[in-house]
Design a protein around this motif. Structure first.
Motif, mmCIF file in Angstrom:
data_model
loop_
_atom_site.group_PDB
_atom_site.id
_atom_site.type_symbol
_atom_site.label_atom_id
_atom_site.label_comp_id
_atom_site.label_asym_id
_atom_site.label_seq_id
_atom_site.Cartn_x
_atom_site.Cartn_y
_atom_site.Cartn_z
ATOM 1 N N SER A 271 0.835 -1.209 0.000
ATOM 2 C CA SER A 271 0.000 0.000 0.000
ATOM 3 C C SER A 271 0.867 1.255 0.000
ATOM 4 C CB SER A 271 -0.907 0.015 1.229
ATOM 5 O OG SER A 271 -0.138 0.142 2.413
ATOM 6 N N PRO A 272 0.347 2.361 -0.539
ATOM 7 C CA PRO A 272 1.103 3.620 -0.504
ATOM 8 C C PRO A 272 0.933 4.318 0.838
ATOM 9 C CG PRO A 272 -0.973 3.968 -1.613
ATOM 10 C CD PRO A 272 -0.934 2.505 -1.254
ATOM 11 N N HIS A 273 1.884 5.147 1.180
ATOM 12 C CA HIS A 273 1.737 5.975 2.378
ATOM 13 C C HIS A 273 2.449 7.285 2.138
ATOM 14 C CE1 HIS A 273 1.229 7.241 6.489
ATOM 15 N NE2 HIS A 273 0.619 6.099 6.775
ATOM 16 N N GLY A 274 1.797 8.357 2.516
ATOM 17 C CA GLY A 274 2.388 9.678 2.356
ATOM 18 C C GLY A 274 3.560 9.880 3.288
ATOM 19 N N PRO A 275 4.345 10.920 3.075
ATOM 20 C CA PRO A 275 5.498 11.205 3.939
ATOM 21 C C PRO A 275 5.048 11.606 5.339
ATOM 22 C CG PRO A 275 5.093 13.040 2.472
ATOM 23 C CD PRO A 275 4.172 11.941 2.021
ATOM 24 N N ARG A 276 5.829 11.199 6.328
ATOM 25 C CA ARG A 276 5.511 11.527 7.713
ATOM 26 C C ARG A 276 6.684 12.253 8.357
ATOM 27 N NH1 ARG A 276 3.490 5.914 10.325
ATOM 28 N NH2 ARG A 276 3.198 5.092 8.248
ATOM 29 N N THR A 277 6.378 13.234 9.154
ATOM 30 C CA THR A 277 7.367 13.865 10.021
ATOM 31 C C THR A 277 7.105 13.362 11.437
ATOM 32 O OG1 THR A 277 7.507 15.847 8.653
ATOM 33 C CG2 THR A 277 8.238 16.041 10.936
ATOM 34 N N VAL A 278 8.111 12.726 12.038
ATOM 35 C CA VAL A 278 7.976 12.188 13.392
ATOM 36 C C VAL A 278 8.859 13.016 14.313
ATOM 37 C CG1 VAL A 278 8.220 10.167 14.871
ATOM 38 C CG2 VAL A 278 7.535 9.883 12.485
ATOM 39 N N ALA A 279 8.256 13.589 15.351
ATOM 40 C CA ALA A 279 8.976 14.474 16.271
ATOM 41 C C ALA A 279 8.964 13.898 17.676
ATOM 42 C CB ALA A 279 8.347 15.868 16.268
ATOM 43 N N MET A 280 10.114 13.963 18.336
ATOM 44 C CA MET A 280 10.236 13.607 19.752
ATOM 45 C C MET A 280 10.206 14.892 20.564
ATOM 46 S SD MET A 280 10.513 10.328 19.669
ATOM 47 C CE MET A 280 11.036 8.991 18.605
ATOM 48 N N TRP A 281 9.320 14.948 21.546
ATOM 49 C CA TRP A 281 9.017 16.209 22.246
ATOM 50 C C TRP A 281 9.078 15.954 23.750
ATOM 51 C CZ3 TRP A 281 6.969 20.615 19.473
ATOM 52 C CH2 TRP A 281 6.513 21.666 20.275
ATOM 53 N N GLU A 282 9.981 16.668 24.444
ATOM 54 C CA GLU A 282 10.125 16.490 25.895
ATOM 55 C C GLU A 282 9.723 17.768 26.610
ATOM 56 O OE1 GLU A 282 13.322 14.488 28.879
ATOM 57 O OE2 GLU A 282 14.114 16.055 27.549
ATOM 58 N N PRO A 283 8.631 17.749 27.382
ATOM 59 C CA PRO A 283 8.252 18.941 28.143
ATOM 60 C C PRO A 283 9.357 19.328 29.122
ATOM 61 C CG PRO A 283 6.472 17.316 28.106
ATOM 62 C CD PRO A 283 7.692 16.644 27.561
ATOM 63 N N PRO A 284 9.455 20.596 29.473
ATOM 64 C CA PRO A 284 10.550 21.046 30.337
ATOM 65 C C PRO A 284 10.298 20.709 31.806
ATOM 66 C CG PRO A 284 9.095 22.877 29.850
ATOM 67 C CD PRO A 284 8.594 21.710 29.041
ATOM 68 N N LEU A 285 11.382 20.673 32.574
ATOM 69 C CA LEU A 285 11.255 20.608 34.027
ATOM 70 C C LEU A 285 10.762 21.956 34.540
ATOM 71 C CD1 LEU A 285 14.552 18.753 35.011
ATOM 72 C CD2 LEU A 285 12.229 17.852 35.169
ATOM 73 N N LEU A 286 9.851 21.915 35.495
ATOM 74 C CA LEU A 286 9.280 23.136 36.052
ATOM 75 C C LEU A 286 10.082 23.516 37.296
ATOM 76 C CD1 LEU A 286 5.507 22.173 35.701
ATOM 77 C CD2 LEU A 286 6.905 23.532 34.130
ATOM 78 N N ARG A 287 10.947 24.473 37.158
ATOM 79 C CA ARG A 287 11.857 24.816 38.254
ATOM 80 C C ARG A 287 11.114 25.406 39.455
ATOM 81 N NH1 ARG A 287 15.951 21.712 36.615
ATOM 82 N NH2 ARG A 287 16.495 22.165 34.436
ATOM 83 N N GLU A 288 9.953 26.033 39.182
ATOM 84 C CA GLU A 288 9.242 26.701 40.277
ATOM 85 C C GLU A 288 8.319 25.756 41.035
ATOM 86 O OE1 GLU A 288 6.630 26.923 36.631
ATOM 87 O OE2 GLU A 288 8.775 27.058 37.109
ATOM 88 N N VAL A 289 8.187 24.513 40.568
ATOM 89 C CA VAL A 289 7.289 23.550 41.204
ATOM 90 C C VAL A 289 8.098 22.328 41.603
ATOM 91 C CG1 VAL A 289 5.289 22.055 40.866
ATOM 92 C CG2 VAL A 289 5.310 24.333 39.850
ATOM 93 N N THR A 290 7.832 21.794 42.779
ATOM 94 C CA THR A 290 8.510 20.578 43.214
ATOM 95 C C THR A 290 7.486 19.532 43.611
ATOM 96 O OG1 THR A 290 8.682 21.417 45.474
ATOM 97 C CG2 THR A 290 10.567 21.794 44.012
ATOM 98 N N GLY A 291 7.888 18.273 43.501
ATOM 99 C CA GLY A 291 7.035 17.155 43.869
ATOM 100 C C GLY A 291 7.430 16.601 45.221
ATOM 101 N N GLU A 292 7.342 15.287 45.370
ATOM 102 C CA GLU A 292 7.683 14.650 46.632
ATOM 103 C C GLU A 292 9.143 14.875 46.975
ATOM 104 O OE1 GLU A 292 5.307 10.710 47.405
ATOM 105 O OE2 GLU A 292 6.031 10.705 45.344
ATOM 106 N N HIS A 293 9.398 15.203 48.219
ATOM 107 C CA HIS A 293 10.758 15.369 48.730
ATOM 108 C C HIS A 293 11.542 16.399 47.932
ATOM 109 C CE1 HIS A 293 9.518 11.770 50.783
ATOM 110 N NE2 HIS A 293 9.524 11.074 49.657
#
Length: 784
Positions: free
Chosen positions: A267-289
Motif C-alpha cells: 500500500s502507498p503511504h504519504g510522507p511523515r514527520t515524526v517528532a520527539m518532544w520532551e516537556p521542560p522541568l518546572l523549576r518553580e514547582v517541586t514534587g515529593e521530597h
C-alpha cells in the motif's frame, strides 16, 4: 496558542506539510523552552498493484470497485489467495494498508457462492467492529447477489430482538471474543446453523491479543474450532495484524493451528514527520521530597492539540488513561475558549467506559469531520477508518513499538503528508526514548506474548470447554492439561465418565472469567443523587481509581467518589470540580513460591520465579495540575492477593560494600533501581508499565539477600517477567543509562520516582541505583 494566521495545507506539499505543521507548533512554544529532541522524516512509500484473482466472484469485485477499491495492492491479493486456497493466513502490514479487503474478498466470494455458508468476524473493540460492519453492509447493499449475507452485530449493545434475528438469519456475525466466550460458545446448540456451515473466521487486529487477554482468546478460539468440528465444519482463519515480530508464529499460537504470514506491504503511504518532544522541568514547582517535576505530558498534549486545531489540522491525541483523555480534552477546550471560541465544540474526549449511545455519537462526529480534535485512549488505536487526519499526538509512549506505529499511522491515511509527535511523560522509558530515538524509530516491532498453558487461564477455560461438550482424553492430551484437570477434579469441578470429562452439576464457569485479565468483575459508577450510571471500571482497578475521595472525570464532568462497595460492584459519586487530581498509594509484599530457572553470576544471581504478591491501597495523593503535591490522605482498603511470575536478582552484600554503598544507602539504591527497571521493562517486553509491578528489599526473607523483584500484574503471569529474565543485560543496561543520563540531581519521575510507590518514593538513592545496576551488569557480563 499561535497568533499568526491558520496554516493553509494547500500552500505546501505532501512532503513538507508535516514539517511545516511542526514549525508552527514550535513557534507557539514559550520563550526559553526547547522541547524538540529529534525529528525524523519518513519518506513516501509507492503502491504495488496487482490484478483481481480469477476465483473472486464478479459481484464482490464490482462492489469493491464501487466502494473505492479499483485495484488490489499486492499484499491484499497474496493474503486473499492463501485464504481462498484453504490456508490460515495472517496479513501483518502497516496502518491504513487496506487489510480489510484481504478478508472481505474471500469471505464475500464464499458467501456469494454458497447461500448457506456463514462467517464470523472478531474484533477487540466495539468501535472497530462497528466500523467494519458498516463497511461490509455498504458492500452487500451494492449488489443483489450479496443481499442474503445479512451481516449483523452481536455484542453487548445488541438488543434481544436483534440477537434472535442474528441467530436465525445473519450469515456474517460481527462480534468480539467476550461475546464468543460468554454467549455463542456456551449456547452453541442455538448457533448450530452458523457453526455447521462456518467457512471463515476473521480475527482483526490480532496483535492486540497478548498477555493474559491473549491467552484467554487463544483458548476461546480452540473452543470455537472444537465446536465447529463437532458440527462438521473446518473454517479457515484470516487474521489481520499491525506490523509485528514473528507474525506467523504468533498467529499460529493464537489459533492453535498452522498459519502463513503475508508481510510485504504493497500500500502507498504519504510522507511523515515524526517528532520527539520532551516537556521542560518546572523549576518553580517541586514534587515529593523536593524532586523536580516535568510539565505533564497531558498538559503539553492539550496545548499541542489546541494549537493544531487552530491551524485547521484534523488531529487525534492518544492519552494513556481514561482520566488523562478527559483532562487533555478539557485542557484543549479551555485554551480554545480564550483563543478561538468557535472551535471549542469541535474538540472532545473518546474512551472506553462510555455508554453505547455516547460512543456511537462520538464515532459519527469523528468520521464526518464535525470533531476537529479528539483526545482518546487506545480505544481508537485499532482499525477504525478515520480518513483525512493531519496529525497525531501521542502523549506518552504507549508501551510497545507496534502500538506507537498503530497510533501514529492514524494520520496521513489517504496519502497526504502528516505529523506524528511523541510527547514524553515524566517516566524513565519515555525519557530514554526521546533521547535515544533509534531505540524506537530503528527498532523492529515486538512479537506478541501469549501463554495458553498458563494454569490460571487454562483451568477455567477447560471448565468452559467441558461444559460445552465433554472433554475426551485425546483433547486433554492435545491441551497438555492432565495436571490442571487433576486439580479441577480434586476441587470437585469435573468428573470422569465413560464418555469423557464432565463439569459437575451446578458449575457455571463462563460468567466467572474476565477474559480481559482483571481480578473481579465490573464496578458500576453511579451518580448517587440522580441514579445515573456513568460507566464501569474493572474490579481489580477500582480500589486504586474509585476509592473514597478519588476524582473521576466523565465526558468533561468532574465527580468525587463517596463510597466504593466492591462486593456489590458499585461506586457512588457526586458532581464536584476540585482543583486537584488524585492518585492512589499502595503497599506491596511479595514471597517466592517456586524457582523455575536461575543463573549464578558469582555475587549476583538472576532467577525466574513464581511469587505471591499482596497489595493494599493505603492512601492517596492530592495533586494540583502543576504537579505540586497538596497532601496525602490515608485509606484502609481491602488486601488483594495475586499469584504470578517474576524476574528477580539478588546481590551479595559484599559486592555492595565494594562499590561504596554503606548499609544505610542500600535500601534507597535498590528501591531506585527497582523503580527504574519497571519503567524500562516495556523496552524489551510487549507490555505497559501498568502491566507490571516491583518490590525491593535489603534483606528478603526468602533469599536472605538484597533482592529486587519485577513481576507480572496478572494471575499466573503474562510472559513479561520471563522476557525480562531472558534479556536482562539489555534491559538493565538501558535502565542504568536512563538513570545516569537524567538531568535531575537526586531523582525525579523521569528516572527513579514512581507514581504508584506505596512508600511515597522514600528512600530513593539515584546515584546508588547507578552503582547497583553497573555492578549487576558487570557481574552478568563477566559470566556470559
Amino acid at each position: 496558542m499561535p497568533s499568526s494566521p491558520p496554516f493553509d495545507p494547500g500552500n505546501g506539499t505532501a512532503a513538507t506539510y508535516g514539517r511545516e505543521l511542526l514549525d508552527r507548533l514550535l513557534a507557539g512554544t514559550p520563550a526559553g523552552e526547547s522541547p524538540l529532541t529529534h525529528v525524523a522524516a519518513l519518506p513516501t512509500r509507492p503502491a504495488q498493484h496487482t490484478d483481481w484473482p480469477r476465483w473472486a466472484a464478479e459481484p464482490v469485485v464490482r462492489a469493491l470497485c464501487e466502494h473505492g477499491v479499483p485495484q488490489l495492492w499486492s499484499h491484499q491479493a497474496a493474503a486473499a489467495d492463501l485464504a481462498a486456497a484453504g490456508e490460515n493466513v495472517v496479513v501483518a502490514t502497516g496502518t491504513a494498508s487496506g487489510k480489510s479487503v484481504a478478508y472481505q474478498l474471500p469471505v464475500l466470494t464464499a458467501l456469494a457462492a454458497d447461500p448457506q455458508a456463514t462467517a464470523l468476524y472478531l474484533s477487540p473493540t466495539k468501535a472497530l467492529g462497528a466500523d467494519q460492519l458498516r463497511a461490509v453492509t455498504e458492500l452487500t447493499m451494492m449488489e443483489p447477489a450479496l443481499s442474503t449475507v445479512a451481516a449483523c452485530a452481536y455484542d453487548g449493545d445488541t438488543s434481544t430482538e436483534m440477537r434472535q434475528w442474528a441467530r436465525r438469519h445473519s450469515r456474517w456475525i460481527f462480534t468480539n471474543p467476550d461475546m464468543l466466550h460468554v454467549s455463542l460458545l456456551p449456547g452453541h446448540a442455538r448457533w448450530a446453523r452458523m457453526l455447521r456451515r462456518l467457512k471463515y473466521v476473521v480475527i482483526d487486529e490480532c496483535h492486540s491479543y497478548r498477555g493474559v487477554f491473549g491467552s484467554h482468546v487463544a483458548l476461546i478460539l480452540r473452543r470455537l474450532r472444537r465446536l465447529a468440528r463437532h458440527y462438521g465444519a473446518d473454517p479457515v482463519f484470516i487474521l489481520a495484524s499491525a506490523t509485528t515480530g514473528e507474525p506467523a508464529d504468533a498467529a499460529s499460537r493464537l489459533i492453535g493451528a498452522p498459519c502463513r504470514a503475508v508481510t510485504e506491504d504493497g500500500s502507498p503511504h504519504g510522507p511523515r514527520t515524526v517528532a520527539m518532544w520532551e516537556p521542560p522541568l518546572l523549576r518553580e514547582v517541586t514534587g515529593e521530597h523536593g524532586a523536580p517535576v516535568r510539565r505533564a505530558a497531558g498538559t503539553e498534549a492539550a496545548r499541542l492539540l489546541a494549537d493544531l486545531v487552530v491551524e485547521g489540522a484534523r488531529t487525534l491525541t492518544f492519552v494513556r488513561s481514561r482520566h488523562g483523555a478527559e483532562l487533555t480534552a478539557m485542557g484543549a477546550r479551555r485554551l480554545l475558549a480564550a483563543a478561538a471560541p468557535d472551535l471549542v465544540d469541535r474538540v472532545a474526549a473518546y474512551r472506553a467506559g462510555y455508554l453505547a449511545e455516547d460512543r456511537r455519537d462520538l464515532e459519527a462526529a469523528i468520521s464526518d469531520g464535525r470533531l476537529l480534535g479528539v483526545a482518546s485512549t487506545n480505544a481508537l488505536e485499532l482499525g477504525v477508518d478515520i480518513a483525512g487526519l493531519d496529525a497525531v499526538v501521542v502523549a506518552g509512549f504507549p508501551g510497545t513499538v507496534a502500538s506507537f506505529w498503530q497510533q501514529g499511522g492514524r494520520a496521513g491515511r489517504r496519502g497526504q503528508g502528516s505529523l506524528v509527535v511523541l510527547v514524553a511523560r515524566d517516566d524513565p522509558l519515555d525519557t530514554y526514548l526521546v533521547h535515544h530515538p533509534q531505540a524506537l524509530l530503528g527498532r523492529p516491532v515486538e512479537s506478541t506474548v501469549t501463554d495458553p498453558a498458563n494454569p490460571y487461564v487454562l483451568g477455567p477455560q477447560l471448565l468452559c470447554a467441558a461444559s460445552e461438550k465433554p472433554l475426551s482424553d485425546d483433547e486433554v492430551e492435545e491441551y497438555d492439561a492432565w495436571e490442571v484437570l487433576a486439580r479441577l477434579a480434586e476441587d470437585g469441578l469435573v468428573r470422569r465418565r465413560p464418555h469423557g470429562w464432565f463439569v459437575t452439576p451446578g458449575t457455571h464457569p463462563h460468567a466467572e472469567i474476565d477474559i480481559r485479565g482483571g481480578i473481579g468483575g465490573q464496578v458500576a459508577i453511579v451518580e448517587a443523587e440522580t441514579g445515573r450510571m456513568l460507566g464501569t471500571v474493572e474490579g481489580s482497578r477500582a480500589p486504586a481509581t474509585m476509592h473514597p475521595g478519588a476524582v473521576h472525570l466523565h465526558r468533561g464532568e468532574s465527580f468525587v467518589v463517596d463510597e466504593l462497595h466492591l462486593d456489590d460492584g458499585i461506586a457512588l459519586v457526586h458532581a464536584e470540580d476540585p482543583e486537584w487530581s488524585t492518585s492512589a498509594r499502595e503497599v506491596t509484599e511479595i514471597c517466592c513460591t517456586s524457582i523455575d530457572e536461575h543463573r549464578d553470576h558469582g555475587p549476583v544471581t538472576v532467577a525466574a520465579v513464581g511469587v505471591e504478591v499482596t497489595h493494599q491501597v493505603v492512601g492517596y495523593l492530592r495533586r494540583l495540575s502543576s504537579g505540586e503535591i497538596l497532601d496525602q490522605i490515608p485509606l484502609e482498603m481491602p488486601e488483594q492477593t495475586l499469584a504470578t511470575r517474576a524476574v528477580m536478582y539478588t546481590v551479595d552484600p559484599g559486592l555492595l560494600s565494594q562499590i561504596g554503598l554503606t548499609a544505610e544507602r542500600i535500601p534507597g539504591s535498590l528501591h531506585a533501581a527497582e523503580h527504574a527497571a519497571i519503567g524500562l521493562l516495556p523496552l524489551v517486553a510487549t507490555c505497559d508499565r501498568g502491566d507490571i509491578g516491583g518490590v525491593s528489599t535489603d534483606l528478603h526473607p526468602d533469599t536472605g539477600l538484597p533482592t529486587v523483584f519485577v513481576y507480572d500484574g496478572q494471575p499466573g503471569g503474562a510472559g513479561f517477567a520471563e522476557r525480562g529474565y531472558r534479556r536482562i543485560s539489555q534491559w538493565l543496561e538501558a535502565t542504568r543509562d536512563a538513570v545516569a543520563a537524567c538531568e535531575c540531581v537526586s531523582g525525579c519521575p523521569s528516572c527513579v520516582y514512581s507514581p504508584k510507590c506505596g512508600n511515597g518514593n522514600d528512600p530513593l538513592d539515584k546515584s546508588g541505583a547507578v552503582l547497583v545496576l553497573t555492578a549487576v551488569l558487570d557481574a552478568i557480563g563477566s559470566q556470559d
